[in-house]
Design a protein around this motif. Structure first.
Motif, mmCIF file in Angstrom:
data_model
loop_
_atom_site.group_PDB
_atom_site.id
_atom_site.type_symbol
_atom_site.label_atom_id
_atom_site.label_comp_id
_atom_site.label_asym_id
_atom_site.label_seq_id
_atom_site.Cartn_x
_atom_site.Cartn_y
_atom_site.Cartn_z
ATOM 1 N N GLY A 20 0.831 -1.197 0.000
ATOM 2 C CA GLY A 20 0.000 0.000 0.000
ATOM 3 C C GLY A 20 0.861 1.242 0.000
ATOM 4 N N ARG A 21 0.203 2.388 0.225
ATOM 5 C CA ARG A 21 0.890 3.665 0.222
ATOM 6 C C ARG A 21 0.608 4.365 1.544
ATOM 7 N N TYR A 22 1.651 4.787 2.263
ATOM 8 C CA TYR A 22 1.517 5.381 3.586
ATOM 9 C C TYR A 22 2.066 6.812 3.540
ATOM 10 N N GLY A 23 1.183 7.773 3.833
ATOM 11 C CA GLY A 23 1.552 9.169 3.728
ATOM 12 C C GLY A 23 2.323 9.694 4.913
ATOM 13 N N ASP A 24 3.327 10.530 4.624
ATOM 14 C CA ASP A 24 4.073 11.226 5.668
ATOM 15 C C ASP A 24 3.592 12.658 5.775
ATOM 16 N N GLY A 25 2.822 13.116 4.763
ATOM 17 C CA GLY A 25 2.298 14.470 4.765
ATOM 18 C C GLY A 25 2.861 15.304 3.627
ATOM 19 N N LYS A 26 2.012 16.200 3.083
ATOM 20 C CA LYS A 26 2.397 17.116 2.036
ATOM 21 C C LYS A 26 2.942 16.404 0.785
ATOM 22 N N GLY A 27 2.341 15.267 0.496
ATOM 23 C CA GLY A 27 2.672 14.570 -0.746
ATOM 24 C C GLY A 27 3.681 13.452 -0.633
ATOM 25 N N LEU A 28 4.453 13.378 0.439
ATOM 26 C CA LEU A 28 5.446 12.319 0.579
ATOM 27 C C LEU A 28 4.783 11.038 1.072
ATOM 28 N N CYS A 29 5.075 9.936 0.410
ATOM 29 C CA CYS A 29 4.477 8.645 0.774
ATOM 30 C C CYS A 29 5.522 7.538 0.729
ATOM 31 N N LEU A 30 5.320 6.572 1.610
ATOM 32 C CA LEU A 30 6.096 5.332 1.554
ATOM 33 C C LEU A 30 5.252 4.326 0.787
ATOM 34 N N GLY A 36 6.828 -6.683 -1.408
ATOM 35 C CA GLY A 36 7.451 -6.189 -0.197
ATOM 36 C C GLY A 36 8.531 -5.148 -0.394
ATOM 37 N N VAL A 37 8.701 -4.669 -1.630
ATOM 38 C CA VAL A 37 9.722 -3.651 -1.893
ATOM 39 C C VAL A 37 9.206 -2.281 -1.451
ATOM 40 N N LYS A 38 10.029 -1.563 -0.661
ATOM 41 C CA LYS A 38 9.641 -0.256 -0.133
ATOM 42 C C LYS A 38 10.398 0.860 -0.855
ATOM 43 N N SER A 39 9.649 1.896 -1.221
ATOM 44 C CA SER A 39 10.274 3.046 -1.893
ATOM 45 C C SER A 39 9.484 4.298 -1.572
ATOM 46 N N TRP A 40 10.097 5.454 -1.883
ATOM 47 C CA TRP A 40 9.466 6.733 -1.608
ATOM 48 C C TRP A 40 8.910 7.327 -2.896
ATOM 49 N N GLY A 54 8.930 9.258 -8.318
ATOM 50 C CA GLY A 54 9.731 8.379 -7.477
ATOM 51 C C GLY A 54 10.912 9.113 -6.874
ATOM 52 N N LEU A 55 11.163 8.850 -5.575
ATOM 53 C CA LEU A 55 12.271 9.511 -4.881
ATOM 54 C C LEU A 55 13.381 8.542 -4.494
ATOM 55 N N GLY A 56 13.196 7.231 -4.815
ATOM 56 C CA GLY A 56 14.248 6.260 -4.530
ATOM 57 C C GLY A 56 13.807 5.187 -3.551
ATOM 58 N N PRO A 57 14.491 4.037 -3.549
ATOM 59 C CA PRO A 57 14.152 2.928 -2.643
ATOM 60 C C PRO A 57 14.580 3.209 -1.207
ATOM 61 N N LEU A 58 13.904 2.578 -0.275
ATOM 62 C CA LEU A 58 14.167 2.807 1.151
ATOM 63 C C LEU A 58 15.596 2.430 1.535
#
Length: 412
Positions: A20-30, A36-40, A54-58
């Motif tokens: 899924g997609r988990y928000g950090d706020g103001k558009g940034l999401c994990l 199971g691959v995590k990215s920003w 895309g901002l890159g993998p975790l």
């Protein structure tokens, strides 16, 4: 955390595993994929449409780094700039810059490929590659063409300029041509650091001052009769090729590559196609009694080559005629030098026009305009010249007191 920003923590990011997609706020999401691959990702709207950047993998981009990337993207949006489009432009620009930053060795390969069709002999490419690889590549072969300057060129040339002057001069010219090509292609800018006029001539000694030009050793024309008699006594295909070379005043390579389909014994002429000529023009050689007789001796030895080598389907090597000279203990001579012998004889012992001798040597005669209007190669008039030359060669010790061939007779 204020205003719904920075909702995630490093611990929470590490524990999250459900896709899924988990928000950090103001558009940034994990973002977590099904595998199971995590990215920003940075979510924003542009022209009423949702866009994801895309901002890159975790494992490479931490939470703090992702927040900084998102902040920069938001700053672009405030200025009315699409951050994703900006990134694409930067990537494209970087690729274009990398493509334009070709190193010298790469430019050499591309230049040679672009000119290869003009070189009749495959050895030309090999000479180019080997000379530049040996004397230039160690100094600036891996350096971008746009960064090559005069000190680098001198670094390659100075060690060999005085000891291998002729080679160094050729290398300088080759560097200049490659860099000129690179400039035209947009791989460099500015003046050519390898140019001679008004540049390197002020920094390097003139080649002519360092080493006197050495011409091919030539046999004096007064001695050709005795020498030719000795050649005729030699056995082998190499000796017959040398005879033919002397009688026709042709270049070594032209004789070595002589093919039967080029020879017309009935009409007594040999026509060398342009691809085998130095000037890239067809050249007709009138065959006289001596050359016709020599060719008839060669008939039946090979279906393709007039002077075949030991290996089937191959002509004799370029050393074959030189080896004949060595067997005759005439290391003081070169095969090419017999062209000079012929030219000296024509000038000193005949009244034939000089242009007739030059045409016999397949030299360019006159200006480009004059050549454009010249429709004849003086073929039949040259036949008499070559007959006189064959007579001279076949008569040991002959030194006529009066010139052969009347000027009126050959010009009228």
């Amino acid at each position: 955390m204020a205003g719904g920003i920075e909702k995630l923590t490093a611990l929470k990011v590490a524990r999250l595993s459900k896709p899924g997609r988990y928000g950090d706020g103001k558009g940034l999401c994990l973002q977590i994929t099904k595998t199971g691959v995590k990215s920003w990702v940075f979510r924003f709207e542009r022209d009423g449409k949702e866009r994801l950047m895309g901002l890159g993998p975790l494992h490479t981009v931490s939470l703090a780094d992702a927040r900084e990337k998102a902040r920069v993207a938001r700053a672009s949006l405030i200025e009315g700039i699409d951050p994703l489009a900006k990134r694409h432009e930067a990537v494209a620009s970087n690729k274009a810059e990398q493509a334009s930053n070709l190193d010298f060795d790469t430019c050499v390969r591309l230049y040679i490929a672009s000119r290869e069709a003009e070189w009749k002999n495959p050895k030309h490419r090999q000479q180019w590659e080997n000379s530049l690889k040996m004397h230039v590549s160690p100094h600036f072969g891996a350096i971008h063409a746009r960064r090559i300057d005069t000190p680098l060129v001198l670094k390659a040339l100075e060690p060999i300029w005085k000891t291998k002057t002729e080679t160094a001069s050729r290398i300088r010219e080759r560097i200049e041509r490659v860099l000129s090509w690179a400039t035209t292609r947009g791989y460099r800018e500015g003046d050519n650091p390898a140019r001679w006029n008004g540049h390197l001539e002020e920094l390097l000694s003139k080649p002519s001052k360092l080493k006197k030009v050495q011409h091919h050793p030539a046999l004096p024309f007064a001695e050709i009769g005795d020498f030719f008699k000795a050649v005729k006594a030699e056995k082998g295909v190499g000796a017959r090729a040398l005879e033919f070379t002397i009688l026709t005043a042709c270049r070594t390579g032209e004789v070595l590559g002589a093919l039967w389909h080029e020879v017309d014994l009935e009409n007594r002429q040999w026509t060398i196609p342009p691809e085998r000529m130095k000037a890239s023009r067809p050249h007709r050689i009138p065959l006289v009694a001596a050359t016709v007789a020599l060719l008839k001796q060669q008939v039946g030895q090979d279906p393709t080559f007039v002077f075949p080598g030991a290996k089937q389907g191959k002509s004799i090597s370029n050393m074959a005629m030189l080896m004949v000279l060595r067997r005759m203990k005439r290391d003081d001579l070169t095969v090419h030098g017999f062209r000079s012998t012929f030219r000296d004889w024509a000038a000193e012992c005949t009244d034939y026009p000089s242009e007739m001798a030059e045409l016999s040597l397949a030299h360019t005669v006159g200006t480009a305009v004059e050549n454009a209007y010249r429709r004849s190669d003086l073929f039949e008039r040259r036949r008499q010249l070559m007959q006189d030359w064959a007579t001279w060669c076949s008569t040991p010790g002959v030194k006529p007191k009066t010139p052969i061939g009347s000027a009126e007779e050959v010009v009228s």
